[in-house]
Design a protein around this motif. Structure first.
Motif, PDB file in Angstrom:
ATOM      1  N   LEU A 387       6.736  32.230  46.581  1.00  0.00           N
ATOM      2  CA  LEU A 387       6.822  32.772  45.221  1.00  0.00           C
ATOM      3  C   LEU A 387       6.657  34.533  45.696  1.00  0.00           C
ATOM      4  O   LEU A 387       7.196  35.203  45.086  1.00  0.00           O
ATOM      5  CB  LEU A 387       5.377  32.858  44.373  1.00  0.00           C
ATOM      6  N   VAL A 388       6.287  34.848  46.992  1.00  0.00           N
ATOM      7  CA  VAL A 388       6.389  36.121  47.332  1.00  0.00           C
ATOM      8  C   VAL A 388       7.639  36.635  47.851  1.00  0.00           C
ATOM      9  O   VAL A 388       8.249  37.722  47.569  1.00  0.00           O
ATOM     10  CB  VAL A 388       5.019  36.509  48.291  1.00  0.00           C
ATOM     11  N   LEU A 389       8.215  35.785  48.557  1.00  0.00           N
ATOM     12  CA  LEU A 389       9.385  35.944  49.309  1.00  0.00           C
ATOM     13  C   LEU A 389      10.800  35.704  48.937  1.00  0.00           C
ATOM     14  O   LEU A 389      11.773  36.321  48.877  1.00  0.00           O
ATOM     15  CB  LEU A 389       9.302  35.196  50.575  1.00  0.00           C
ATOM     16  N   ILE A 390      10.792  34.740  47.837  1.00  0.00           N
ATOM     17  CA  ILE A 390      12.197  34.326  47.397  1.00  0.00           C
ATOM     18  C   ILE A 390      12.551  35.507  46.409  1.00  0.00           C
ATOM     19  O   ILE A 390      13.923  35.810  46.499  1.00  0.00           O
ATOM     20  CB  ILE A 390      12.161  33.078  46.489  1.00  0.00           C
ATOM     21  N   PRO A 391      11.926  35.946  45.550  1.00  0.00           N
ATOM     22  CA  PRO A 391      12.446  37.187  44.747  1.00  0.00           C
ATOM     23  C   PRO A 391      12.878  38.173  45.501  1.00  0.00           C
ATOM     24  O   PRO A 391      13.989  38.782  45.053  1.00  0.00           O
ATOM     25  CB  PRO A 391      11.127  37.342  43.915  1.00  0.00           C
ATOM     26  N   GLU A 392      12.427  38.529  46.504  1.00  0.00           N
ATOM     27  CA  GLU A 392      12.976  39.840  47.471  1.00  0.00           C
ATOM     28  C   GLU A 392      14.216  39.464  48.222  1.00  0.00           C
ATOM     29  O   GLU A 392      15.054  39.999  48.774  1.00  0.00           O
ATOM     30  CB  GLU A 392      11.647  40.311  47.997  1.00  0.00           C
ATOM     31  N   TYR A 393      13.882  38.145  49.059  1.00  0.00           N
ATOM     32  CA  TYR A 393      14.888  37.803  50.149  1.00  0.00           C
ATOM     33  C   TYR A 393      15.622  36.579  50.073  1.00  0.00           C
ATOM     34  O   TYR A 393      16.135  36.182  50.846  1.00  0.00           O
ATOM     35  CB  TYR A 393      13.762  37.879  51.584  1.00  0.00           C
ATOM     36  N   GLY A 394      15.386  35.830  48.819  1.00  0.00           N
ATOM     37  CA  GLY A 394      16.167  34.825  48.620  1.00  0.00           C
ATOM     38  C   GLY A 394      15.948  33.858  49.359  1.00  0.00           C
ATOM     39  O   GLY A 394      14.820  33.172  49.858  1.00  0.00           O
ATOM     40  N   ILE A 395      17.030  33.145  50.216  1.00  0.00           N
ATOM     41  CA  ILE A 395      17.001  31.937  50.909  1.00  0.00           C
ATOM     42  C   ILE A 395      16.370  32.179  52.258  1.00  0.00           C
ATOM     43  O   ILE A 395      15.694  31.261  52.725  1.00  0.00           O
ATOM     44  CB  ILE A 395      18.302  31.432  50.934  1.00  0.00           C
ATOM     45  N   VAL A 396      16.414  33.387  52.780  1.00  0.00           N
ATOM     46  CA  VAL A 396      15.811  33.858  53.883  1.00  0.00           C
ATOM     47  C   VAL A 396      14.412  33.801  53.841  1.00  0.00           C
ATOM     48  O   VAL A 396      13.651  33.397  54.467  1.00  0.00           O
ATOM     49  CB  VAL A 396      16.312  34.971  54.495  1.00  0.00           C
ATOM     50  N   GLY A 397      13.929  34.342  52.413  1.00  0.00           N
ATOM     51  CA  GLY A 397      12.441  34.109  52.356  1.00  0.00           C
ATOM     52  C   GLY A 397      11.946  32.742  52.307  1.00  0.00           C
ATOM     53  O   GLY A 397      10.919  32.379  52.699  1.00  0.00           O
ATOM     54  N   ALA A 398      12.480  31.863  51.459  1.00  0.00           N
ATOM     55  CA  ALA A 398      12.413  30.552  51.474  1.00  0.00           C
ATOM     56  C   ALA A 398      12.292  29.837  52.965  1.00  0.00           C
ATOM     57  O   ALA A 398      11.295  29.075  53.257  1.00  0.00           O
ATOM     58  CB  ALA A 398      13.253  29.744  50.551  1.00  0.00           C
ATOM     59  N   ALA A 399      13.201  30.333  53.631  1.00  0.00           N
ATOM     60  CA  ALA A 399      13.100  29.703  55.138  1.00  0.00           C
ATOM     61  C   ALA A 399      12.052  30.183  56.117  1.00  0.00           C
ATOM     62  O   ALA A 399      11.485  29.406  56.930  1.00  0.00           O
ATOM     63  CB  ALA A 399      14.528  30.202  55.845  1.00  0.00           C
ATOM     64  N   VAL A 400      11.568  31.575  55.824  1.00  0.00           N
ATOM     65  CA  VAL A 400      10.375  32.071  56.361  1.00  0.00           C
ATOM     66  C   VAL A 400       9.213  31.301  55.835  1.00  0.00           C
ATOM     67  O   VAL A 400       8.400  30.910  56.562  1.00  0.00           O
ATOM     68  CB  VAL A 400      10.359  33.564  56.365  1.00  0.00           C
ATOM     69  N   ALA A 401       9.203  31.115  54.623  1.00  0.00           N
ATOM     70  CA  ALA A 401       7.875  30.511  54.113  1.00  0.00           C
ATOM     71  C   ALA A 401       7.781  28.982  54.638  1.00  0.00           C
ATOM     72  O   ALA A 401       6.795  28.383  55.158  1.00  0.00           O
ATOM     73  CB  ALA A 401       8.115  30.225  52.476  1.00  0.00           C
ATOM     74  N   TRP A 402       8.896  28.321  54.726  1.00  0.00           N
ATOM     75  CA  TRP A 402       8.891  26.746  55.361  1.00  0.00           C
ATOM     76  C   TRP A 402       8.523  26.766  56.676  1.00  0.00           C
ATOM     77  O   TRP A 402       7.677  25.986  57.074  1.00  0.00           O
ATOM     78  CB  TRP A 402      10.190  26.280  54.918  1.00  0.00           C
ATOM     79  N   ALA A 403       9.185  27.628  57.368  1.00  0.00           N
ATOM     80  CA  ALA A 403       8.903  27.481  59.137  1.00  0.00           C
ATOM     81  C   ALA A 403       7.598  27.942  59.257  1.00  0.00           C
ATOM     82  O   ALA A 403       6.905  27.388  60.152  1.00  0.00           O
ATOM     83  CB  ALA A 403       9.692  28.686  59.623  1.00  0.00           C
ATOM     84  N   ALA A 404       6.932  29.077  58.531  1.00  0.00           N
ATOM     85  CA  ALA A 404       5.505  29.395  58.890  1.00  0.00           C
ATOM     86  C   ALA A 404       4.399  28.468  58.523  1.00  0.00           C
ATOM     87  O   ALA A 404       3.546  28.000  59.013  1.00  0.00           O
ATOM     88  CB  ALA A 404       5.288  30.648  57.899  1.00  0.00           C
TER      89      ALA A 404
END
Length: 496
Positions: A387-404
């Motif tokens: 919710l924090v990363l996707i609006p700003e970083y798109g699929i890269v934000g989703a990847a960071v969220a998943w890996a973390a």
């Protein structure tokens, strides 16, 4: 290592290799479906297929009600106790509850399909969701039946039906319908046909196992099964949500790159595909050993399986980290935009591989509530980060969220398993594999910098990575456990 531990490891190895062979074929088929969709239809249709499949997967876990782990564990335990009536009762309960739940959820999905497609900003997804509603009962019954057969410590039905037949059938029908011009609807239809035919085969395999039991009658222990399975159910929903929820959240945020993200995630999943088949082989042995109090054998088997997972996965991780652009371009030039996503996800999955089947240890030793808490915490963390990363970083934000999230939950599980059975997954075999993996990655990075881009350069790089890895492993020497397993596998191959 004791004689008993040697025997258990050889048994896990034989089942694991059968599962691994099936997983290779199954992953190749799934990879082929994705490649066909990407090449024939394009990014939007790949994204549409990914969202429909995500809904099917999440509802399938909801319908299974935790019986996938529960029926495997209790069939294994009741067989160890020589209680065939309890085996029959456990199987009957699992099939009736999961199949009935899947039918009800399928009806609900069919009715809600237009509303859900609107929420995902893709009205054209409505037809695909209704086909997924038709698929849901079959895929759920297939999973429950195959989970029951694994309680006999046999991987044959699971491998032949779940890992080979169903994906291969899906690939063949998808290819035929795409060539006939049916588009993404044809791909969804292929899921329906492959799931229903595989469910029939799974039920026949289970019926054969049940027919071999002695005596008559059924003994039901619903409180025992449901208490375990309910917790396992929440745990499975959370862990599967961790895999698929980001795809749906990208849809809710109307991301245009869902197709790119799905290709990247499926590509990374290939690298760690060995974890699932080895887990499946390990689970019934672990349930039996822990039930009988053979903790030394549990510890030895856990370390051995973790070592196999990391060593079999490392060449693929080296390839992903060295050649992400080239691998994604196989699906089309537009998918190279997911290179950063691929690298981030690969790091998360590398941690997953290195920590081994720690979740299976918790589940099969009865610590399902603890495993559930881990998975729910990871899912909450994943949703918050998305919710924090996707609006700003798109699929890269989703990847960071998943890996973390994946990293946090697996490190927590390692600590918990250490407290439970007093061991860590580390072993000499793992250390040798990591050294070989570092050498292979270094060679891959050098070749990526000097070789021309394109298929020829990628082939040279992949061959070099595989050669350096294998050569380094052999140079470091095979351990006693490795030689024992290889001898067992050679004897099994000659006997067959």
């Amino acid at each position: 290592m004791t004689v008993g531990a040697d025997r258990q490891i050889r048994g896990i190895a034989r089942g694991g290799v059968l599962n691994l062979a099936g997983a290779i074929l199954g992953q190749a088929a799934v990879f082929g479906v994705l490649l066909l969709l990407a090449r024939v239809l394009g990014e939007d249709e790949v994204g549409r297929y990914a969202q429909g499949y995500a809904v099917l997967t999440l509802l399938g876990l909801l319908a299974l009600s935790g019986f996938r782990a529960g029926v495997t564990r209790f069939v294994a335990v009741h067989l160890a106790d020589d209680d065939p009536a309890a085996v029959r009762g456990t199987v009957r309960l699992a099939l009736l509850v999961s199949g009935g739940s899947a039918a009800l959820l399928g009806v609900a999905l069919a009715l809600a399909a237009p509303w859900l497609a609107e929420r995902l900003h893709d009205p054209a997804l409505t037809g695909g969701l209704r086909l997924m509603a038709l698929t849901l009962p079959a895929s759920t019954v297939m999973e429950a039946a195959l989970a029951a057969t694994r309680g006999w410590r046999s991987q044959k039905a699971f491998t032949l039906v779940g890992q080979i037949y169903e994906p291969a059938c899906r690939l063949v029908i998808t290819a035929a319908l795409l060539l006939a011009g049916f588009g993404v609807g044809g791909a969804f239809t292929a899921l329906v046909v492959s799931a229903w035919s595989a469910a029939v085969l799974a039920l026949l395999a289970l019926r054969k196992r049940l027919a071999a039991l002695t005596g008559d009658g059924h003994t039901y222990a619903p409180r025992q099964l449901f208490s375990f399975s309910t917790v396992s159910w929440v745990s499975s929903l959370a862990s599967t949500g961790l895999i698929w929820l980001d795809t749906l959240l990208l849809g809710f945020f109307a991301s245009p790159d869902i197709g790119v993200y799905n290709v990247s995630t499926r590509l990374v999943t290939v690298a760690v595909f060995v974890l699932a088949p080895l887990n499946a082989a390990f689970a019934p042995y672990l349930a039996d050993l822990y039930h009988r109090g053979e903790l030394d054998q549990v510890r030895a088997s856990y370390r051995a399986v973790t070592g196999w997972v990391i060593r079999l996965s490392l060449p693929a991780f080296a390839a992903l980290l060295a050649f992400p652009d080239e691998l994604l371009t196989l699906f089309g030039n537009a998918y190279a935009a997911g290179a950063a996503v691929t690298v981030i996800l690969a790091v998360g999955q590398l941690v997953n591989a290195a920590t081994g089947p720690c979740g299976t240890v918790l589940n099969m030793s009865g610590q399902v509530a603890l495993n559930m808490a881990d998975n729910v915490a990871a899912l909450v963390l994943n949703v918050l980060l998305n919710l924090v990363l996707i609006p700003e970083y798109g699929i890269v934000g989703a990847a960071v969220a998943w890996a973390a999230s994946l990293t946090v939950v697996n490190l927590a599980r390692v600590i918990q398993v250490r407290r439970l059975i007093a061991t860590l997954p580390a072993s000499r075999g793992m250390a040798k594999g990591l050294l070989a993996g570092v050498a292979a990655l270094a060679v891959g990075l050098v070749l990526e910098a000097v070789l021309p881009s394109g298929p020829a350069g990628l082939i040279v790089g992949l061959v070099a990575i595989a050669g350096v890895y294998a050569g380094t492993v052999l140079a470091l020497g095979l351990g006693r456990e490795d030689r024992m397993v290889l001898r067992a596998l050679r004897r099994g191959a000659r006997a067959s």
